[in-house]
Design a protein around this motif. Structure first.
Motif, short mmCIF file in Angstrom:
data_model
loop_
_atom_site.label_atom_id
_atom_site.label_comp_id
_atom_site.label_asym_id
_atom_site.label_seq_id
_atom_site.Cartn_x
_atom_site.Cartn_y
_atom_site.Cartn_z
N LEU A 1 6.94 12.52 -23.20
CA LEU A 1 5.54 13.68 -21.84
C LEU A 1 6.08 14.63 -21.75
N SER A 2 4.43 15.14 -21.18
CA SER A 2 4.88 16.12 -20.93
C SER A 2 4.35 16.53 -19.37
N GLY A 3 4.46 16.17 -18.69
CA GLY A 3 3.13 16.00 -17.37
C GLY A 3 4.37 14.43 -16.90
N PRO A 4 3.46 14.58 -15.09
CA PRO A 4 3.39 13.63 -14.46
C PRO A 4 2.84 12.15 -14.81
N VAL A 5 3.49 11.07 -14.67
CA VAL A 5 2.74 9.42 -15.24
C VAL A 5 2.07 9.18 -13.81
N SER A 6 0.62 8.72 -14.18
CA SER A 6 0.01 8.46 -12.88
C SER A 6 -0.32 7.41 -12.71
N ALA B 1 1.18 2.06 -15.97
CA ALA B 1 -0.08 3.96 -15.44
C ALA B 1 -1.56 3.57 -16.44
N LEU B 2 -1.73 4.61 -15.25
CA LEU B 2 -3.81 4.93 -15.30
C LEU B 2 -3.74 6.38 -16.05
N SER B 3 -2.98 6.87 -16.45
CA SER B 3 -2.55 8.29 -17.07
C SER B 3 -0.92 9.23 -17.29
N VAL B 4 -1.40 9.36 -18.85
CA VAL B 4 0.00 9.24 -19.91
C VAL B 4 -0.42 10.42 -20.71
N HIS C 1 8.87 -1.59 -9.69
CA HIS C 1 9.61 -3.16 -10.74
C HIS C 1 11.14 -3.20 -9.43
N ALA C 2 12.02 -2.00 -9.12
CA ALA C 2 12.67 -1.99 -8.24
C ALA C 2 12.65 -2.29 -6.61
N GLU C 3 11.39 -2.77 -6.07
CA GLU C 3 10.35 -3.34 -5.07
C GLU C 3 10.69 -4.55 -5.39
N TYR C 4 10.03 -5.73 -6.42
CA TYR C 4 9.78 -6.34 -6.67
C TYR C 4 11.67 -7.13 -7.05
N ALA C 5 12.59 -6.47 -7.54
CA ALA C 5 13.60 -6.63 -7.85
C ALA C 5 14.47 -6.95 -6.59
N ARG C 6 14.38 -6.19 -5.17
CA ARG C 6 14.72 -6.31 -3.63
C ARG C 6 14.55 -7.93 -3.66
N LEU C 7 12.67 -8.19 -3.48
CA LEU C 7 12.18 -9.29 -3.03
C LEU C 7 12.87 -10.21 -4.06
N ARG C 8 12.73 -10.30 -5.12
CA ARG C 8 13.49 -11.52 -5.94
C ARG C 8 14.76 -11.85 -5.54
N GLU D 1 0.92 -1.48 -0.16
CA GLU D 1 -0.37 0.31 -0.14
C GLU D 1 0.94 1.32 -0.42
N VAL D 2 2.42 1.06 -0.33
CA VAL D 2 3.00 2.22 -0.18
C VAL D 2 2.90 3.02 -1.42
N PRO D 3 2.58 4.23 -1.60
CA PRO D 3 2.92 4.72 -2.58
C PRO D 3 3.85 5.20 -3.74
N GLU D 4 3.35 4.29 -4.93
CA GLU D 4 4.33 3.99 -5.78
C GLU D 4 4.78 5.50 -7.02
N ASP D 5 5.54 4.94 -7.94
CA ASP D 5 5.58 5.89 -9.27
C ASP D 5 5.89 4.76 -10.51
#
Length: 392
Positions: free
Chosen positions: A370-375, A384-387, A20-27, A11-15
């Motif tokens: 990209l012209s703004g932040p990706v949600s 991505a939900l918004s690009v 993918h960085a977290e899953y690499a750590r878990l692997r 449930e931690v906020p993500e970008d």
């Protein structure tokens, strides 16, 4: 006994990149991980473990919980919510309608729609590729495939998107409310087909109505659940994937120009994008007995997430797993469409939409960025939900 170990926080906020960085750590450190978040579950992050659980439907069942977070509050929805052999009549009815040949028959319509959706974006010099294009394309393609009345499609888009957003915000009451709207649509479509039957070889709802299991029609409640499942299941992954592809190509202008210059490379690129940005991490199973995996024991009856998005970057199977490599020698091994009896039946329809969308986006633009932040999405999807894009 309930497991209390907390190896990661879902449930931690993500970008866009952090999961993918977290899953690499878990692997590396904890490939069979447990969390108390989202109701508590185990997460399999390595390729072989995910493949094993997906392929063994006797030990790892879907009928208890099939997704993390648990979202099925409003009834069972075959085929995903049933185990073999109970799920088989539903797959048998739908699979012929999702063949490569049938799926490709919708490519012309998908291309026409993509061009129509892109036109105002091109005129405006850009826009949000998810909100303005990829949230509509799968709805209309699926509407065509389901042979839904044209006037229903905007309602399906709005109802489906409302349900997806309710899942991502993890609000159970809103999930129930929005899911029930989709059930109403499913009942309405079944009623229309009962009144005006269509050819089961062409129409999915008619195929389900015509299906028999041990000589009997499929139960009404499960028939409604299947149509409800079909209405939304094909909407999310293409929306997220088109957004993911556009983020990647905005960051890799050389690849963007390579694909624009040679569209024959697009199908191979799509396969690598599917591996690299697999849009699902939350499909779940429940073990019917205690299971040893990765040096840990998963107790029976506890939810297990098959993190496909992590498995497909496992360095033991895909060297340089975080990199885009066109024409990987073993690309056919990726698990983006699952494995085993619950692999995605819409694989050809999904691939077709991604191919057509990417070909048309590249053809309509000289360059985009990209012209703004990706949600981004939360569980069970990833991506991505918004690009927002600028067409250069």
């Amino acid at each position: 006994m309930t497991t209390t170990v907390q190896d990661f926080d879902p449930e931690v906020p993500e970008d866009f990149d952090s999961p993918h960085a977290e899953y690499a750590r878990l692997r590396r450190e904890c490939p069979v991980a447990h969390t108390n978040g989202l109701g508590g579950f185990w997460a399999l992050t390595r390729y072989e473990d995910v493949k094993r659980a997906a392929s063994d439907s006797t030990t790892f069942i879907t009928s208890v919980q099939n997704v993390v977070p648990k979202v099925a509050f409003t009834g069972r929805r075959p085929p995903l919510h049933l185990d073999p052999p109970e799920h088989t009549p539903y797959r048998k009815a739908l699979n012929p309608l999702l063949s490569l040949e049938r799926s490709e028959a919708f490519a012309g319509k998908a291309r026409e729609l993509t061009r129509k959706l892109l036109a105002p974006m091109v005129e405006n010099g850009g826009g949000d590729i998810c909100v303005e294009l990829s949230s509509y394309l799968p709805v209309h393609v699926f509407g065509e495939w389901m042979r839904m009345p044209e006037e229903w499609l905007d309602t399906l888009h709005d109802a489906g998107r409302a349900f997806i957003l309710a899942v991502h915000s993890n609000t159970p009451e809103r999930m129930k409310e929005t899911s029930l709207r989709l059930y109403d649509m499913a009942r309405g479509l079944i009623a229309v087909r009962r009144e005006n039957p269509q050819d089961p070889a062409l129409d999915p709802t008619s195929a389900l109505l015509a299906a028999r299991h041990e000589g009997e029609p499929l139960p009404e409640e499960l028939l409604v659940g299947t149509v409800r499942q079909v209405l939304v299941v094909g909407m999310v992954a293409p929306m997220v994937m088109i957004g993911n592809i556009c983020v990647h190509l905005s960051r890799d202008k050389a690849l963007q120009q390579q694909l624009r210059a040679d569209p024959s490379l697009v199908p191979a690129a799509i396969e690598e994008f599917l591996r690299l940005y697999t849009p699902y991490r939350g499909f779940a199973r429940t073990a019917v007995c205690d299971v040893d995996m990765g040096g840990r024991t998963i107790p029976k009856d506890e939810a297990i997430a098959l993190v496909y998005a992590s498995a497909n970057r496992d360095e033991d199977v895909f060297p340089d797993g975080d990199k885009f490599i066109l024409n990987r020698p073993n690309i056919a091994q990726h698990l983006a469409f699952g494995r085993g009896p619950h692999n995605c039946p819409g694989v050809h329809l999904g691939r077709m939409q991604l191919r057509v969308a990417l070909e048309e986006i590249l053809a309509a633009t000289r360059e985009f960025e990209l012209s703004g932040p990706v949600s981004v999405s939360r569980w069970p999807e990833v991506g991505a939900l918004s690009v927002p894009l600028r067409f250069v």
